[in-house]
Write a protein that holds these residues in place. Structure first.
Motif, short mmCIF file in Angstrom:
data_model
loop_
_atom_site.label_atom_id
_atom_site.label_comp_id
_atom_site.label_asym_id
_atom_site.label_seq_id
_atom_site.Cartn_x
_atom_site.Cartn_y
_atom_site.Cartn_z
N ILE A 117 0.81 -1.22 0.00
CA ILE A 117 0.00 0.00 0.00
C ILE A 117 0.85 1.27 0.00
CG2 ILE A 117 -1.74 1.29 1.30
CD1 ILE A 117 -2.88 -1.37 2.22
N PRO A 118 1.91 1.39 0.83
CA PRO A 118 2.69 2.64 0.80
C PRO A 118 3.25 2.98 -0.57
CG PRO A 118 3.24 1.37 2.75
CD PRO A 118 2.38 0.50 1.91
N GLY A 119 3.70 1.97 -1.31
CA GLY A 119 4.21 2.23 -2.65
C GLY A 119 3.15 2.79 -3.58
N VAL A 120 1.94 2.22 -3.50
CA VAL A 120 0.85 2.71 -4.35
C VAL A 120 0.48 4.15 -3.98
CG1 VAL A 120 -1.56 2.33 -4.99
CG2 VAL A 120 -0.02 0.38 -4.69
N ILE A 121 0.40 4.42 -2.68
CA ILE A 121 0.05 5.78 -2.24
C ILE A 121 1.12 6.78 -2.67
CG2 ILE A 121 -0.27 7.23 -0.20
CD1 ILE A 121 -1.53 4.84 1.19
N LEU A 122 2.39 6.40 -2.52
CA LEU A 122 3.47 7.30 -2.92
C LEU A 122 3.42 7.60 -4.41
CD1 LEU A 122 6.02 8.89 -2.24
CD2 LEU A 122 7.32 6.76 -2.48
N ALA A 123 3.12 6.58 -5.22
CA ALA A 123 3.02 6.80 -6.67
C ALA A 123 1.89 7.76 -7.01
CB ALA A 123 2.83 5.46 -7.38
N LEU A 124 0.74 7.60 -6.35
CA LEU A 124 -0.40 8.49 -6.62
C LEU A 124 -0.10 9.93 -6.21
CD1 LEU A 124 -3.35 6.17 -5.51
CD2 LEU A 124 -2.62 6.71 -7.85
N GLY A 127 6.41 18.14 -9.69
CA GLY A 127 7.23 18.49 -10.83
C GLY A 127 7.98 17.28 -11.35
N ALA A 128 8.79 17.51 -12.38
CA ALA A 128 9.48 16.40 -13.03
C ALA A 128 10.38 15.66 -12.05
CB ALA A 128 10.30 16.92 -14.21
N VAL A 129 11.17 16.41 -11.28
CA VAL A 129 12.10 15.77 -10.35
C VAL A 129 11.34 15.07 -9.23
CG1 VAL A 129 13.98 16.16 -8.71
CG2 VAL A 129 13.94 17.40 -10.89
N GLY A 130 10.36 15.77 -8.65
CA GLY A 130 9.59 15.17 -7.57
C GLY A 130 8.84 13.93 -8.01
N MET A 131 8.27 13.97 -9.22
CA MET A 131 7.55 12.80 -9.72
C MET A 131 8.50 11.64 -9.96
SD MET A 131 5.09 12.42 -13.08
CE MET A 131 6.46 12.61 -14.22
N ALA A 132 9.67 11.92 -10.53
CA ALA A 132 10.63 10.85 -10.80
C ALA A 132 11.10 10.20 -9.50
CB ALA A 132 11.82 11.41 -11.58
N VAL A 133 11.41 11.03 -8.51
CA VAL A 133 11.87 10.48 -7.23
C VAL A 133 10.75 9.71 -6.54
CG1 VAL A 133 12.69 11.09 -4.92
CG2 VAL A 133 13.65 12.24 -6.92
N GLY A 134 9.53 10.25 -6.59
CA GLY A 134 8.41 9.58 -5.96
C GLY A 134 8.10 8.24 -6.61
N ALA A 163 10.19 6.42 -8.33
CA ALA A 163 11.30 5.51 -8.03
C ALA A 163 11.14 4.93 -6.62
CB ALA A 163 12.63 6.24 -8.16
N GLY A 164 10.78 5.79 -5.67
CA GLY A 164 10.55 5.30 -4.31
C GLY A 164 9.41 4.31 -4.25
N ALA A 165 8.34 4.57 -5.02
CA ALA A 165 7.20 3.64 -5.03
C ALA A 165 7.62 2.29 -5.60
CB ALA A 165 6.07 4.25 -5.85
N ALA A 166 8.40 2.32 -6.69
CA ALA A 166 8.86 1.07 -7.29
C ALA A 166 9.73 0.28 -6.32
CB ALA A 166 9.62 1.36 -8.58
N VAL A 167 10.60 0.98 -5.59
CA VAL A 167 11.47 0.31 -4.63
C VAL A 167 10.64 -0.30 -3.49
CG1 VAL A 167 13.27 0.70 -2.90
CG2 VAL A 167 13.50 1.69 -5.18
N LEU A 168 9.64 0.42 -3.01
CA LEU A 168 8.80 -0.10 -1.93
C LEU A 168 8.01 -1.34 -2.38
CD1 LEU A 168 7.42 3.22 -0.39
CD2 LEU A 168 9.03 1.63 0.67
N VAL A 169 7.48 -1.30 -3.59
CA VAL A 169 6.72 -2.45 -4.10
C VAL A 169 7.66 -3.65 -4.30
CG1 VAL A 169 5.43 -3.33 -6.08
CG2 VAL A 169 4.91 -1.07 -5.15
N GLY A 227 13.46 6.51 2.35
CA GLY A 227 14.37 7.64 2.19
C GLY A 227 14.03 8.48 0.98
N LEU A 228 13.68 7.84 -0.13
CA LEU A 228 13.29 8.59 -1.33
C LEU A 228 11.99 9.36 -1.09
CD1 LEU A 228 14.12 5.96 -4.10
CD2 LEU A 228 15.35 8.08 -3.60
N ALA A 229 11.06 8.74 -0.38
CA ALA A 229 9.81 9.44 -0.06
C ALA A 229 10.08 10.65 0.83
CB ALA A 229 8.84 8.48 0.62
N ALA A 230 11.02 10.51 1.77
CA ALA A 230 11.36 11.64 2.64
C ALA A 230 12.06 12.74 1.85
CB ALA A 230 12.25 11.15 3.79
N TRP A 231 12.94 12.36 0.92
CA TRP A 231 13.63 13.38 0.12
C TRP A 231 12.65 14.16 -0.74
CZ3 TRP A 231 14.33 14.98 -4.84
CH2 TRP A 231 15.43 15.81 -5.08
#
Length: 300
Positions: free
Chosen positions: A46-53, A59-66, A68-74, A116-120
């Motif tokens: 669930i956290p990965g799905v929420i982070l992706a949404l 923005g471009a950087v925030g979306m890419a990092v988010g 990436a973090g979602a993919a890592v969590l899943v 960590g990516l979600a926090a960044w």
């Protein structure tokens, strides 16, 4: 003088916590197992799905990092599920090698990286991601533990025999898994419960072979013929019953399971007594029975 009451249902009963009743007197739920990868591991998707949404509108950087973090969590949640299943299989067996890949440890590391990516994403920098990532990884290890790190029951067994035992056990388990998957297509809960009881009986014999692999060739032949026949009969029954709801086919299949189950009960001790001549006769009798049921086995 007062005497303390004691019995088999008392805390200090004679059974010592072991079910020493004869096989026929054991309840239907004997040997039932809880699914090792349940809700507590599935919830980590669930956290990965929420982070992706939440990252879609950044923005471009925030979306890419988010993302990436979602993919890592899943990925971490998926590794955790596999790790829990591998750990359960390890504990179920008397003789087992440690998992080749420490999935639970990798899952904890990925959980920390994802956090960590979600926090960044919310607080760019180094301190916050390290704190949140480290805390998430530590909590993950505390909740799910680490993978088994040592082999079990391998003392006094050479590597060649270990590999042979592992192949026999894995082949037998694959037949049992195929049976369980196939019978679900029939949509009959009573038949599913009956198959589960048969699987429990078969696993008792598999554990016996693991503990005493002195006649591994005979054990492999015995398990292959019986379980391959049971699997093929289950697939055939499930296909027929799902199409026509044939009660006669159901009755014949249940009778076949009863016969096979009785064979497992009777032949476990005989198999380990090196009575190969009787074993070969029993296997040929089983082949004939399965052929009469319409299941044809390839000789190996």
């Amino acid at each position: 003088m007062a005497q303390r009451f004691g019995g088999k249902h008392s805390p200090d009963g004679a059974s010592g916590g072991l079910d020493d009743r004869p096989r026929d007197e054991r309840p239907a739920y004997h040997g039932a197992r809880v699914a090792p990868a349940g809700a507590r591991s599935n919830v980590l998707f669930i956290p990965g799905v929420i982070l992706a949404l939440l990252s879609i509108n950044d923005g471009a950087v925030g979306m890419a990092v988010g993302l990436a973090g979602a993919a890592v969590l899943v990925l971490g949640a998926w590794l955790l599920r596999d790790g829990l299943l591998a750990e359960a299989a390890f504990h179920d067996r008397k003789v087992a090698r440690r998992p080749a890949i420490p999935r639970k440890i990798f899952a904890a590391a990925l959980c920390g990286i994802g956090a960590g990516l979600a926090a960044w994403r919310s607080e760019p920098g180094l301190i916050a991601p390290l704190i949140f990532g480290g805390a998430a990884g530590a909590l993950h290890l505390g909740a799910f533990g680490i993978d088994p790190m040592k082999d079990k029951g391998m003392e006094g067994i050479d590597t060649f025999t270990q590999d042979r035992v592992a192949r026999v056990v894995n082949e037998a388990e694959s037949y049992l898994s195929a049976m369980t998957d196939a019978v679900r297509r029939a949509g009959d809960r009573q038949v599913e419960a009956r198959v589960e009881r048969f699987v429990t009986k078969a696993r008792e014999m598999i554990r016996t072979v693991e503990e005493d692999p002195r006649d591994l060739s005979g054990a492999k032949k015995f398990l292959s013929v019986y379980l391959m026949g049971a699997r093929d009969a289950t697939v055939k029954f499930a296909d027929v019953f799902a199409r026509s709801n044939d009660r006669a086919a159901r009755s014949d299949y249940m009778m076949l399971l009863t016969d096979l189950e009785e064979s497992f009960d009777k032949k476990t001790d005989k198999l380990l007594a090196d009575n190969n001549e009787d074993l070969n006769v029993e296997i040929e009798v089983l082949r004939d029975r399965l052929q009469r049921e319409g299941v044809h086995l390839d000789r190996r």
